[in-house]
Scaffold this motif. Structure first.
Motif, PDB file in Angstrom:
ATOM      1  N   ARG A   1       1.096   8.248   1.300  1.00 37.16           N
ATOM      2  CA  ARG A   1       1.958   8.053   0.125  1.00 37.16           C
ATOM      3  C   ARG A   1       3.425   8.317   0.484  1.00 37.16           C
ATOM      4  O   ARG A   1       4.322   7.621   0.019  1.00 37.16           O
ATOM      5  CB  ARG A   1       1.511   8.951  -1.026  1.00 37.16           C
ATOM      6  CG  ARG A   1       0.270   8.428  -1.753  1.00 37.16           C
ATOM      7  CD  ARG A   1      -0.024   9.175  -3.036  1.00 37.16           C
ATOM      8  NE  ARG A   1      -0.429  10.558  -2.811  1.00 37.16           N
ATOM      9  CZ  ARG A   1      -1.679  10.946  -2.546  1.00 37.16           C
ATOM     10  NH1 ARG A   1      -2.649  10.064  -2.485  1.00 37.16           N
ATOM     11  NH2 ARG A   1      -1.949  12.212  -2.358  1.00 37.16           N
ATOM     12  N   ALA A   2       3.661   9.321   1.330  1.00 35.82           N
ATOM     13  CA  ALA A   2       5.037   9.652   1.718  1.00 35.82           C
ATOM     14  C   ALA A   2       5.657   8.580   2.611  1.00 35.82           C
ATOM     15  O   ALA A   2       6.847   8.279   2.491  1.00 35.82           O
ATOM     16  CB  ALA A   2       5.059  11.007   2.426  1.00 35.82           C
ATOM     17  N   LEU A   3       4.876   7.978   3.505  1.00 34.06           N
ATOM     18  CA  LEU A   3       5.439   6.984   4.423  1.00 34.06           C
ATOM     19  C   LEU A   3       5.625   5.620   3.780  1.00 34.06           C
ATOM     20  O   LEU A   3       6.475   4.833   4.211  1.00 34.06           O
ATOM     21  CB  LEU A   3       4.585   6.861   5.685  1.00 34.06           C
ATOM     22  CG  LEU A   3       3.238   6.125   5.640  1.00 34.06           C
ATOM     23  CD1 LEU A   3       3.376   4.618   5.721  1.00 34.06           C
ATOM     24  CD2 LEU A   3       2.364   6.604   6.773  1.00 34.06           C
ATOM     25  N   ALA A   4       4.850   5.315   2.753  1.00 27.22           N
ATOM     26  CA  ALA A   4       4.845   3.971   2.166  1.00 27.22           C
ATOM     27  C   ALA A   4       6.243   3.438   1.829  1.00 27.22           C
ATOM     28  O   ALA A   4       6.561   2.300   2.182  1.00 27.22           O
ATOM     29  CB  ALA A   4       3.930   3.929   0.943  1.00 27.22           C
ATOM     30  N   PRO A   5       7.105   4.207   1.167  1.00 27.46           N
ATOM     31  CA  PRO A   5       8.418   3.634   0.825  1.00 27.46           C
ATOM     32  C   PRO A   5       9.339   3.439   2.030  1.00 27.46           C
ATOM     33  O   PRO A   5      10.325   2.718   1.939  1.00 27.46           O
ATOM     34  CB  PRO A   5       9.024   4.634  -0.155  1.00 27.46           C
ATOM     35  CG  PRO A   5       8.177   5.843  -0.127  1.00 27.46           C
ATOM     36  CD  PRO A   5       6.896   5.507   0.558  1.00 27.46           C
ATOM     37  N   TRP A   6       9.028   4.068   3.151  1.00 30.84           N
ATOM     38  CA  TRP A   6       9.881   4.006   4.338  1.00 30.84           C
ATOM     39  C   TRP A   6       9.360   3.022   5.385  1.00 30.84           C
ATOM     40  O   TRP A   6      10.045   2.752   6.370  1.00 30.84           O
ATOM     41  CB  TRP A   6      10.034   5.390   4.963  1.00 30.84           C
ATOM     42  CG  TRP A   6      10.560   6.393   4.000  1.00 30.84           C
ATOM     43  CD1 TRP A   6       9.866   7.415   3.431  1.00 30.84           C
ATOM     44  CD2 TRP A   6      11.874   6.463   3.458  1.00 30.84           C
ATOM     45  NE1 TRP A   6      10.673   8.111   2.568  1.00 30.84           N
ATOM     46  CE2 TRP A   6      11.911   7.548   2.567  1.00 30.84           C
ATOM     47  CE3 TRP A   6      13.035   5.709   3.647  1.00 30.84           C
ATOM     48  CZ2 TRP A   6      13.063   7.898   1.868  1.00 30.84           C
ATOM     49  CZ3 TRP A   6      14.180   6.065   2.949  1.00 30.84           C
ATOM     50  CH2 TRP A   6      14.180   7.147   2.071  1.00 30.84           C
ATOM     51  N   ARG A   7       8.172   2.485   5.184  1.00 34.24           N
ATOM     52  CA  ARG A   7       7.557   1.586   6.156  1.00 34.24           C
ATOM     53  C   ARG A   7       8.337   0.280   6.223  1.00 34.24           C
ATOM     54  O   ARG A   7       8.636  -0.331   5.210  1.00 34.24           O
ATOM     55  CB  ARG A   7       6.101   1.309   5.765  1.00 34.24           C
ATOM     56  CG  ARG A   7       5.311   0.499   6.796  1.00 34.24           C
ATOM     57  CD  ARG A   7       3.898   0.200   6.290  1.00 34.24           C
ATOM     58  NE  ARG A   7       3.913  -0.639   5.097  1.00 34.24           N
ATOM     59  CZ  ARG A   7       4.048  -1.968   5.112  1.00 34.24           C
ATOM     60  NH1 ARG A   7       4.152  -2.626   6.241  1.00 34.24           N
ATOM     61  NH2 ARG A   7       4.063  -2.645   3.978  1.00 34.24           N
ATOM     62  N   GLU A   8       8.672  -0.137   7.442  1.00 34.12           N
ATOM     63  CA  GLU A   8       9.370  -1.405   7.651  1.00 34.12           C
ATOM     64  C   GLU A   8       8.448  -2.561   7.253  1.00 34.12           C
ATOM     65  O   GLU A   8       7.232  -2.489   7.493  1.00 34.12           O
ATOM     66  CB  GLU A   8       9.772  -1.564   9.124  1.00 34.12           C
ATOM     67  CG  GLU A   8      10.830  -0.581   9.586  1.00 34.12           C
ATOM     68  CD  GLU A   8      12.198  -0.837   8.997  1.00 34.12           C
ATOM     69  OE1 GLU A   8      12.529  -2.004   8.703  1.00 34.12           O
ATOM     70  OE2 GLU A   8      12.944   0.141   8.822  1.00 34.12           O
ATOM     71  N   PRO A   9       8.977  -3.628   6.675  1.00 35.71           N
ATOM     72  CA  PRO A   9       8.136  -4.784   6.345  1.00 35.71           C
ATOM     73  C   PRO A   9       7.422  -5.292   7.606  1.00 35.71           C
ATOM     74  O   PRO A   9       8.035  -5.443   8.647  1.00 35.71           O
ATOM     75  CB  PRO A   9       9.136  -5.824   5.828  1.00 35.71           C
ATOM     76  CG  PRO A   9      10.312  -5.019   5.378  1.00 35.71           C
ATOM     77  CD  PRO A   9      10.368  -3.827   6.288  1.00 35.71           C
ATOM     78  N   GLY A  10       6.141  -5.505   7.500  1.00 34.79           N
ATOM     79  CA  GLY A  10       5.358  -5.995   8.629  1.00 34.79           C
ATOM     80  C   GLY A  10       4.811  -4.923   9.548  1.00 34.79           C
ATOM     81  O   GLY A  10       3.968  -5.208  10.392  1.00 34.79           O
ATOM     82  N   ALA A  11       5.298  -3.693   9.425  1.00 39.51           N
ATOM     83  CA  ALA A  11       4.807  -2.614  10.293  1.00 39.51           C
ATOM     84  C   ALA A  11       3.402  -2.206   9.875  1.00 39.51           C
ATOM     85  O   ALA A  11       3.143  -1.934   8.707  1.00 39.51           O
ATOM     86  CB  ALA A  11       5.738  -1.404  10.231  1.00 39.51           C
ATOM     87  N   GLY A  12       2.502  -2.185  10.832  1.00 40.31           N
ATOM     88  CA  GLY A  12       1.141  -1.761  10.566  1.00 40.31           C
ATOM     89  C   GLY A  12       1.010  -0.253  10.676  1.00 40.31           C
ATOM     90  O   GLY A  12       1.877   0.431  11.233  1.00 40.31           O
ATOM     91  N   VAL A  13      -0.091   0.259  10.139  1.00 39.00           N
ATOM     92  CA  VAL A  13      -0.358   1.693  10.153  1.00 39.00           C
ATOM     93  C   VAL A  13      -1.710   1.931  10.817  1.00 39.00           C
ATOM     94  O   VAL A  13      -2.724   1.371  10.400  1.00 39.00           O
ATOM     95  CB  VAL A  13      -0.354   2.277   8.724  1.00 39.00           C
ATOM     96  CG1 VAL A  13      -0.708   3.754   8.745  1.00 39.00           C
ATOM     97  CG2 VAL A  13       1.002   2.057   8.055  1.00 39.00           C
ATOM     98  N   ALA A  14      -1.689   2.764  11.844  1.00 44.08           N
ATOM     99  CA  ALA A  14      -2.915   3.181  12.519  1.00 44.08           C
ATOM    100  C   ALA A  14      -3.038   4.690  12.345  1.00 44.08           C
ATOM    101  O   ALA A  14      -2.071   5.370  12.004  1.00 44.08           O
ATOM    102  CB  ALA A  14      -2.862   2.819  14.001  1.00 44.08           C
ATOM    103  N   TRP A  15      -4.230   5.210  12.572  1.00 37.25           N
ATOM    104  CA  TRP A  15      -4.397   6.654  12.486  1.00 37.25           C
ATOM    105  C   TRP A  15      -5.402   7.134  13.513  1.00 37.25           C
ATOM    106  O   TRP A  15      -6.302   6.427  13.922  1.00 37.25           O
ATOM    107  CB  TRP A  15      -4.794   7.109  11.078  1.00 37.25           C
ATOM    108  CG  TRP A  15      -6.079   6.525  10.580  1.00 37.25           C
ATOM    109  CD1 TRP A  15      -7.332   7.060  10.701  1.00 37.25           C
ATOM    110  CD2 TRP A  15      -6.235   5.292   9.882  1.00 37.25           C
ATOM    111  NE1 TRP A  15      -8.256   6.235  10.114  1.00 37.25           N
ATOM    112  CE2 TRP A  15      -7.605   5.140   9.605  1.00 37.25           C
ATOM    113  CE3 TRP A  15      -5.355   4.300   9.452  1.00 37.25           C
ATOM    114  CZ2 TRP A  15      -8.115   4.037   8.936  1.00 37.25           C
ATOM    115  CZ3 TRP A  15      -5.863   3.206   8.793  1.00 37.25           C
ATOM    116  CH2 TRP A  15      -7.221   3.078   8.535  1.00 37.25           C
ATOM    117  N   ALA A  16      -5.163   8.374  13.930  1.00 39.39           N
ATOM    118  CA  ALA A  16      -6.055   9.068  14.849  1.00 39.39           C
ATOM    119  C   ALA A  16      -6.507  10.358  14.170  1.00 39.39           C
ATOM    120  O   ALA A  16      -6.584  11.415  14.785  1.00 39.39           O
ATOM    121  CB  ALA A  16      -5.356   9.349  16.175  1.00 39.39           C
ATOM    122  N   THR A  17      -6.772  10.243  12.893  1.00 37.01           N
ATOM    123  CA  THR A  17      -7.236  11.352  12.069  1.00 37.01           C
ATOM    124  C   THR A  17      -8.750  11.261  11.976  1.00 37.01           C
ATOM    125  O   THR A  17      -9.293  10.195  11.723  1.00 37.01           O
ATOM    126  CB  THR A  17      -6.612  11.265  10.659  1.00 37.01           C
ATOM    127  OG1 THR A  17      -5.190  11.377  10.789  1.00 37.01           O
ATOM    128  CG2 THR A  17      -7.140  12.345   9.740  1.00 37.01           C
TER     129      THR A  17
END
Length: 182
Positions: A94-110
């Protein structure tokens, strides 16, 4: 990002695993910014070139930047790698969503499930970020200290978006770190 340029990466989570993956990515020549909430840990990383709290005595690459400012970490990032405990996963998304560049994907190692609901993390990510954001999970047996030290490791990247999964694997893959798509 130009066709020949390496993707810029924001790694969110400055614990042992996040720091190790950020160091690995920076060593592969990517502009890498490590974000963490603990100001003392981030200040120590910037001042000493190591994470004395989680990976003491292991030097980090000089091109790795660390910050507590999420907008700074996310600025111009082509790829975001979330490496926080599962209890902080949804909040971090939720915190990163407004700062994410258009087209940038999100991966996780959680690792794990969403506490309370027991949902898979890809369900949480899809709900928080929406269907248009490419998503991937990085998984496999590994130890942060060994990765930070450059010892041989292999893991897999899984994604419903084959191109994004390959991008994540390519960012991680190197001489001593093998990342495969699944």
């Amino acid at each position: 990002m130009t066709q020949s340029a390496k993707p810029a990466v924001a790694v969110l989570g400055a614990g042992s695993w996040g720091t190790a993956l950020a160091a690995l990515i920076a060593r592969h020549g990517h502009r890498t910014v490590l974000w963490g909430r603990d100001a003392a840990t981030i200040a120590a990383i910037e001042a000493t070139g190591e994470n004395p709290r989680y990976l003491p005595g292991i030097p980090l690459p000089g091109n790795l930047r660390a910050t507590t400012a999420l907008p700074e970490a996310m600025a111009d990032a082509d790829l975001v790698l979330v490496v926080v405990p599962s209890h902080a996963f949804a909040e971090t998304l939720r915190a990163l969503a407004p700062w994410r560049e258009p087209g940038a994907g999100v991966a996780w190692a959680t690792k794990g499930f969403e506490p309370g609901s027991g949902r898979f993390l890809h369900e949480v990510a899809g709900e928080v970020l929406g269907d248009e954001v490419p998503l991937a999970v990085v998984t496999g047996p590994s130890f942060a200290k060994e990765v930070a030290q450059g010892l041989p490791t292999a893991l897999t990247v899984h994604s419903d978006d084959a191109g994004f999964g390959q991008q994540v694997a390519d960012v991680l893959h190197g001489p001593a770190f093998r990342a495969y798509t699944g």
